[in-house]
Design a protein around this motif. Structure first.
Motif, PDB file in Angstrom:
ATOM      1  N   UNK A  96     -15.549  82.293  81.288  1.00 55.01           N
ATOM      2  CA  UNK A  96     -16.508  81.268  80.853  1.00 55.01           C
ATOM      3  C   UNK A  96     -15.939  80.477  79.674  1.00 55.01           C
ATOM      4  N   UNK A  97     -15.320  81.169  78.740  1.00 53.00           N
ATOM      5  CA  UNK A  97     -14.741  80.500  77.576  1.00 53.00           C
ATOM      6  C   UNK A  97     -13.623  79.543  77.957  1.00 53.00           C
ATOM      7  N   UNK A  98     -12.718  79.989  78.826  1.00 50.33           N
ATOM      8  CA  UNK A  98     -11.619  79.107  79.229  1.00 50.33           C
ATOM      9  C   UNK A  98     -12.105  77.967  80.108  1.00 50.33           C
ATOM     10  N   UNK A  99     -13.094  78.210  80.945  1.00 48.32           N
ATOM     11  CA  UNK A  99     -13.668  77.128  81.736  1.00 48.32           C
ATOM     12  C   UNK A  99     -14.328  76.091  80.853  1.00 48.32           C
ATOM     13  N   UNK A 100     -15.094  76.559  79.888  1.00 47.32           N
ATOM     14  CA  UNK A 100     -15.765  75.668  78.941  1.00 47.32           C
ATOM     15  C   UNK A 100     -14.720  74.899  78.128  1.00 47.32           C
ATOM     16  N   UNK A 101     -13.705  75.602  77.666  1.00 46.81           N
ATOM     17  CA  UNK A 101     -12.660  74.959  76.859  1.00 46.81           C
ATOM     18  C   UNK A 101     -11.933  73.892  77.664  1.00 46.81           C
ATOM     19  N   UNK A 102     -11.670  74.164  78.944  1.00 47.15           N
ATOM     20  CA  UNK A 102     -10.999  73.180  79.783  1.00 47.15           C
ATOM     21  C   UNK A 102     -11.819  71.909  79.919  1.00 47.15           C
ATOM     22  N   UNK A 103     -13.114  72.057  80.089  1.00 46.08           N
ATOM     23  CA  UNK A 103     -13.985  70.895  80.194  1.00 46.08           C
ATOM     24  C   UNK A 103     -14.170  70.176  78.869  1.00 46.08           C
ATOM     25  N   UNK A 104     -14.079  70.920  77.785  1.00 46.60           N
ATOM     26  CA  UNK A 104     -14.333  70.347  76.465  1.00 46.60           C
ATOM     27  C   UNK A 104     -13.073  69.757  75.827  1.00 46.60           C
ATOM     28  N   UNK A 139      -5.886  81.905  65.706  1.00 44.91           N
ATOM     29  CA  UNK A 139      -5.030  80.846  65.157  1.00 44.91           C
ATOM     30  C   UNK A 139      -5.642  79.465  65.386  1.00 44.91           C
ATOM     31  N   UNK A 140      -6.356  79.302  66.484  1.00 43.24           N
ATOM     32  CA  UNK A 140      -7.034  78.036  66.757  1.00 43.24           C
ATOM     33  C   UNK A 140      -8.118  77.754  65.715  1.00 43.24           C
ATOM     34  N   UNK A 141      -8.828  78.784  65.303  1.00 45.37           N
ATOM     35  CA  UNK A 141      -9.840  78.618  64.251  1.00 45.37           C
ATOM     36  C   UNK A 141      -9.169  78.277  62.923  1.00 45.37           C
ATOM     37  N   UNK A 142      -8.083  78.969  62.611  1.00 44.07           N
ATOM     38  CA  UNK A 142      -7.342  78.678  61.369  1.00 44.07           C
ATOM     39  C   UNK A 142      -6.821  77.243  61.406  1.00 44.07           C
ATOM     40  N   UNK A 143      -6.296  76.824  62.562  1.00 43.17           N
ATOM     41  CA  UNK A 143      -5.822  75.446  62.715  1.00 43.17           C
ATOM     42  C   UNK A 143      -6.961  74.460  62.484  1.00 43.17           C
ATOM     43  N   UNK A 144      -8.160  74.790  62.963  1.00 39.48           N
ATOM     44  CA  UNK A 144      -9.319  73.922  62.806  1.00 39.48           C
ATOM     45  C   UNK A 144      -9.734  73.720  61.359  1.00 39.48           C
ATOM     46  N   UNK A 145      -9.442  74.693  60.520  1.00 37.69           N
ATOM     47  CA  UNK A 145      -9.768  74.564  59.093  1.00 37.69           C
ATOM     48  C   UNK A 145      -8.965  73.425  58.462  1.00 37.69           C
ATOM     49  N   UNK A 146      -7.713  73.279  58.896  1.00 39.48           N
ATOM     50  CA  UNK A 146      -6.826  72.283  58.306  1.00 39.48           C
ATOM     51  C   UNK A 146      -6.748  70.997  59.124  1.00 39.48           C
ATOM     52  N   UNK A 147      -7.383  70.972  60.274  1.00 41.76           N
ATOM     53  CA  UNK A 147      -7.320  69.834  61.180  1.00 41.76           C
ATOM     54  C   UNK A 147      -8.409  68.827  60.809  1.00 41.76           C
ATOM     55  N   UNK A 148      -8.040  67.803  60.051  1.00 40.28           N
ATOM     56  CA  UNK A 148      -9.040  66.851  59.550  1.00 40.28           C
ATOM     57  C   UNK A 148      -9.150  65.593  60.401  1.00 40.28           C
ATOM     58  N   UNK A 149      -8.160  65.289  61.209  1.00 37.84           N
ATOM     59  CA  UNK A 149      -8.186  64.093  62.047  1.00 37.84           C
ATOM     60  C   UNK A 149      -9.033  64.358  63.287  1.00 37.84           C
ATOM     61  N   UNK A 150     -10.127  63.637  63.430  1.00 36.05           N
ATOM     62  CA  UNK A 150     -11.058  63.862  64.542  1.00 36.05           C
ATOM     63  C   UNK A 150     -10.436  63.597  65.905  1.00 36.05           C
ATOM     64  N   UNK A 151      -9.373  62.804  65.965  1.00 43.41           N
ATOM     65  CA  UNK A 151      -8.726  62.471  67.234  1.00 43.41           C
ATOM     66  C   UNK A 151      -7.496  63.325  67.513  1.00 43.41           C
ATOM     67  N   UNK A 185     -16.273  75.587  68.680  1.00 43.50           N
ATOM     68  CA  UNK A 185     -16.317  77.026  68.443  1.00 43.50           C
ATOM     69  C   UNK A 185     -16.997  77.827  69.559  1.00 43.50           C
ATOM     70  N   UNK A 186     -17.877  77.212  70.343  1.00 48.01           N
ATOM     71  CA  UNK A 186     -18.572  77.955  71.402  1.00 48.01           C
ATOM     72  C   UNK A 186     -17.586  78.567  72.409  1.00 48.01           C
ATOM     73  N   UNK A 187     -16.680  77.783  73.022  1.00 49.02           N
ATOM     74  CA  UNK A 187     -15.754  78.425  73.958  1.00 49.02           C
ATOM     75  C   UNK A 187     -14.811  79.407  73.271  1.00 49.02           C
ATOM     76  N   UNK A 188     -14.432  79.112  72.039  1.00 52.66           N
ATOM     77  CA  UNK A 188     -13.559  80.029  71.301  1.00 52.66           C
ATOM     78  C   UNK A 188     -14.271  81.359  71.071  1.00 52.66           C
ATOM     79  N   UNK A 189     -15.548  81.305  70.732  1.00 53.40           N
ATOM     80  CA  UNK A 189     -16.314  82.541  70.516  1.00 53.40           C
ATOM     81  C   UNK A 189     -16.449  83.334  71.808  1.00 53.40           C
ATOM     82  N   UNK A 190     -16.671  82.648  72.940  1.00 50.29           N
ATOM     83  CA  UNK A 190     -16.729  83.348  74.231  1.00 50.29           C
ATOM     84  C   UNK A 190     -15.413  84.078  74.506  1.00 50.29           C
TER      85      UNK A 190
END
Length: 133
Positions: A19-27, A86-98, A109-114
């Protein structure tokens, strides 16, 4: 831990990871992405499908503990857990929305948490099984 309990926990883990990887693929994969992004997502889902079907079909046999599907899913769960931390850690420093990857928004965070929950559940079943065997 009983064999049936372990099987149920691992089934839940596979479902959460899928479910997490499916959600992540769509997101995470934009509509204008190249074929490589889609191929990667197909490989991840294909891996889960191949190993998951093998795992589900081996219930009730001695192969559940030492089967190649259990080893493969265990490695996959450990790598998924590490990559998503590591994706969550990357998100802390990832300031560019694009930019690529997580920005630690609720939608990110929803698919990452799944995936983390499923991977953690799988790894917990491996550790509990080793302690009780």
């Amino acid at each position: 831990m009983q064999l049936m309990e372990t099987f149920k926990i691992r089934c839940a883990a596979i479902i959460l990871i899928a479910a997490g990887y499916g959600w992540a693929g769509g997101h995470y994969i934009p509509a204008n992405s190249g074929m490589v992004a889609y191929l990667f997502q197909f490989l991840v889902i294909g891996f889960l499908l191949l190993f998951g079907i093998r795992f589900f079909s081996r219930f009730g046999t001695a192969m559940v503990k030492n089967d190649w599907s259990v080893r493969g899913l265990s490695i996959f769960a450990a790598l998924s857990f590490l990559i998503n931390i590591l994706n969550i850690v990357h998100g802390i420093f990832n300031t560019d929305a694009n930019s690529f990857g997580s920005h630690n928004t609720f939608a990110d965070l929803v698919p990452i948490i799944f995936i983390l929950a499923g991977s953690g559940l799988w790894m917990t079943s491996i550790l509990k099984r080793k302690v009780n065997v």
